[in-house]
Write a protein that holds these residues in place. Structure first.
Motif, PDB file in Angstrom:
ATOM      1  N   VAL A   1       0.836  -1.199   0.000  1.00 47.42           N
ATOM      2  CA  VAL A   1       0.000   0.000   0.000  1.00 47.42           C
ATOM      3  C   VAL A   1       0.873   1.251   0.000  1.00 47.42           C
ATOM      4  O   VAL A   1       1.794   1.386   0.816  1.00 47.42           O
ATOM      5  CB  VAL A   1      -0.930   0.007   1.235  1.00 47.42           C
ATOM      6  N   LYS A   2       0.604   2.169  -0.910  1.00 44.45           N
ATOM      7  CA  LYS A   2       1.348   3.421  -0.999  1.00 44.45           C
ATOM      8  C   LYS A   2       0.835   4.419   0.040  1.00 44.45           C
ATOM      9  O   LYS A   2      -0.350   4.508   0.304  1.00 44.45           O
ATOM     10  CB  LYS A   2       1.201   4.025  -2.397  1.00 44.45           C
ATOM     11  N   MET A   3       1.776   5.193   0.590  1.00 43.94           N
ATOM     12  CA  MET A   3       1.418   6.169   1.606  1.00 43.94           C
ATOM     13  C   MET A   3       0.980   7.511   1.028  1.00 43.94           C
ATOM     14  O   MET A   3       0.104   8.178   1.555  1.00 43.94           O
ATOM     15  CB  MET A   3       2.607   6.403   2.543  1.00 43.94           C
ATOM     16  N   GLY A   4       1.623   7.949  -0.048  1.00 39.97           N
ATOM     17  CA  GLY A   4       1.316   9.270  -0.578  1.00 39.97           C
ATOM     18  C   GLY A   4       1.898  10.359   0.302  1.00 39.97           C
ATOM     19  O   GLY A   4       2.930  10.182   0.938  1.00 39.97           O
TER      20      GLY A   4
ATOM     21  N   TRP B   1     -16.332   4.658  -4.267  1.00 32.59           N
ATOM     22  CA  TRP B   1     -16.511   3.773  -3.110  1.00 32.59           C
ATOM     23  C   TRP B   1     -15.154   3.172  -2.739  1.00 32.59           C
ATOM     24  O   TRP B   1     -14.979   1.973  -2.595  1.00 32.59           O
ATOM     25  CB  TRP B   1     -17.530   2.698  -3.431  1.00 32.59           C
ATOM     26  N   ALA B   2     -14.154   4.012  -2.621  1.00 30.70           N
ATOM     27  CA  ALA B   2     -12.809   3.554  -2.302  1.00 30.70           C
ATOM     28  C   ALA B   2     -12.706   3.217  -0.825  1.00 30.70           C
ATOM     29  O   ALA B   2     -13.362   3.832   0.010  1.00 30.70           O
ATOM     30  CB  ALA B   2     -11.797   4.636  -2.665  1.00 30.70           C
ATOM     31  N   ASN B   3     -11.831   2.238  -0.518  1.00 31.00           N
ATOM     32  CA  ASN B   3     -11.592   1.873   0.880  1.00 31.00           C
ATOM     33  C   ASN B   3     -10.468   2.747   1.434  1.00 31.00           C
ATOM     34  O   ASN B   3      -9.417   2.255   1.833  1.00 31.00           O
ATOM     35  CB  ASN B   3     -11.229   0.392   0.976  1.00 31.00           C
ATOM     36  N   GLN B   4     -10.669   4.035   1.424  1.00 30.25           N
ATOM     37  CA  GLN B   4      -9.641   4.954   1.874  1.00 30.25           C
ATOM     38  C   GLN B   4      -9.807   5.248   3.366  1.00 30.25           C
ATOM     39  O   GLN B   4     -10.894   5.587   3.829  1.00 30.25           O
ATOM     40  CB  GLN B   4      -9.701   6.257   1.070  1.00 30.25           C
ATOM     41  N   HIS B   5      -8.699   5.112   4.094  1.00 30.56           N
ATOM     42  CA  HIS B   5      -8.707   5.369   5.530  1.00 30.56           C
ATOM     43  C   HIS B   5      -7.592   6.345   5.890  1.00 30.56           C
ATOM     44  O   HIS B   5      -6.537   6.368   5.251  1.00 30.56           O
ATOM     45  CB  HIS B   5      -8.483   4.068   6.318  1.00 30.56           C
ATOM     46  N   PHE B   6      -7.844   7.119   6.951  1.00 29.41           N
ATOM     47  CA  PHE B   6      -6.806   7.989   7.489  1.00 29.41           C
ATOM     48  C   PHE B   6      -5.920   7.155   8.409  1.00 29.41           C
ATOM     49  O   PHE B   6      -6.402   6.398   9.253  1.00 29.41           O
ATOM     50  CB  PHE B   6      -7.420   9.163   8.247  1.00 29.41           C
TER      51      PHE B   6
ATOM     52  N   TYR C   1      -6.806   1.441   1.099  1.00 31.42           N
ATOM     53  CA  TYR C   1      -6.688   0.045   1.505  1.00 31.42           C
ATOM     54  C   TYR C   1      -7.851  -0.312   2.422  1.00 31.42           C
ATOM     55  O   TYR C   1      -8.290   0.502   3.241  1.00 31.42           O
ATOM     56  CB  TYR C   1      -5.356  -0.187   2.240  1.00 31.42           C
ATOM     57  N   ASP C   2      -8.325  -1.544   2.282  1.00 29.00           N
ATOM     58  CA  ASP C   2      -9.404  -2.056   3.128  1.00 29.00           C
ATOM     59  C   ASP C   2      -8.772  -2.834   4.281  1.00 29.00           C
ATOM     60  O   ASP C   2      -8.202  -3.902   4.076  1.00 29.00           O
ATOM     61  CB  ASP C   2     -10.310  -2.968   2.295  1.00 29.00           C
TER      62      ASP C   2
END
Length: 328
Positions: free
Chosen positions: A96-99, A146-151, A165-166
């Motif tokens: 998973v990329k952090m950005g 509907w992205a699984n985007q989390h902080f 990421y989910d």
């Protein structure tokens, strides 16, 4: 300054600028990845050296630990963990990329859901390799979909990232980290079954009930098939505490079931009832790792082991008596 000297100076300046750009690009290639240029969620973590994973959310905590070369669920009596599930979750997270950080300096962390964060801690030889705090999921929108985007925040850092990421594979329920499939013995392979007052045998592709009075009783083969199929897709919901006694688990009045193929015999001992299920123990030719444990299976699955003889037979209807013909 004449024209030729001016042109020469311009050319030199262009060359110097080009060299500076090349040096800058070269220095970037030599630097370790940072959050702004492609760093990953588990950057610099050696997954093969991880020997402990703790997942916590609210009052629930799961501890997965590596003992004697094998992963177990420490919060579920050290029952063997489903290593495939753990490996898949870690491998996916490592990609998973952090950005770049998204936190605004004047915004409280609670705005990102980090006041009630799920935490994922990875350790190696007693030292913390990384700790992730998983905050709120980004609301769906036209841009995010509907992205699984989390902080996410790493290791107590002030920086907060929005990662795509989910995190549901990192479940905080201990029972979700075990392989719940116990047995899968095809019903067609079963040649005999014994359960309580019932004994069944396969004869010429048909089931025969021992002791059937064919004059007065009729065999209900559909119910018998449930006994035959009881070991097919047998799953548990959790594992009982090995420290609990037979009396606690209802095995002082246990019910025994056995089913045989042409070369193997499987036994199931059923104990008492628990919430939405029943305790069982496995024996006979079951895999060695399943022996010695007490499992909980659903009430529905337990019912297939508990079919009694009165469910398999019904009284035959007496033959109709014909009225005698009258003489002419």
């Amino acid at each position: 300054m004449n024209y030729k000297k001016l042109i020469g100076m311009v050319i030199v300046l262009v060359l110097l600028a080009g060299m500076a750009i090349m040096q800058k690009q070269g220095s970037r290639k030599g630097r370790p990845a940072t959050a702004g240029n492609g760093a990953t969620l588990l950057q610099d973590v050696e997954l093969n050296r991880i020997d402990s994973v703790e997942i916590a959310e609210g009052s629930n905590t799961v501890l997965l630990v590596k003992k004697d070369g094998r992963w177990v669920v420490g919060t579920l009596h050290n029952y063997p963990a489903d290593f495939g599930k753990l490996a898949d979750a870690l491998r996916a997270a490592s990609e998973v990329k952090m950005g770049r950080p998204v936190r605004a300096a004047n915004v409280d962390t609670s705005e990102y859901g980090l006041d009630k964060a799920k935490t994922i801690s990875l350790e190696s030889e007693g030292s913390e390799a990384v700790k992730l705090e998983i905050g709120a999921r980004r609301e769906a929108s036209d841009s995010a979909g509907w992205a699984n985007q989390h902080f996410v925040r790493k290791g107590g850092s002030e920086d907060i990232y929005l990662v795509d990421y989910d995190f549901r594979p990192f479940n905080e329920e201990s029972s979700d980290w075990i392989d719940t499939e116990l047995l899968n013995v095809r019903s067609a392979e079963i040649v005999s079954v014994k359960a309580g007052d019932v004994e069944l045998h396969a004869v010429s592709n048909s089931w025969v009930l021992a002791g059937l009075n064919e004059e007065t009783e009729e065999f209900e083969s559909s119910e018998a098939n449930k006994l035959r199929m009881a070991l097919q897709y047998l799953n548990c919901t959790t594992v009982a505490d090995p420290a609990r006694s037979d009396a606690d688990l209802g095995f002082t009045n246990a019910v025994a079931y056995s089913a045989s193929t042409t070369n193997k015999t499987y036994t199931v001992t059923l104990g008492g009832e628990t919430d939405n299920g029943r305790y069982i123990r496995l024996g006979g030719d079951v895999p060695e790792e399943l022996n010695g444990w007490t499992y909980v299976i659903s009430t529905h699955e337990a019912a297939d082991f508990l079919i009694t003889r009165d469910k398999l037979v019904k009284d035959k209807e007496p033959p109709e008596e014909r009225e005698p013909l009258e003489e002419e």
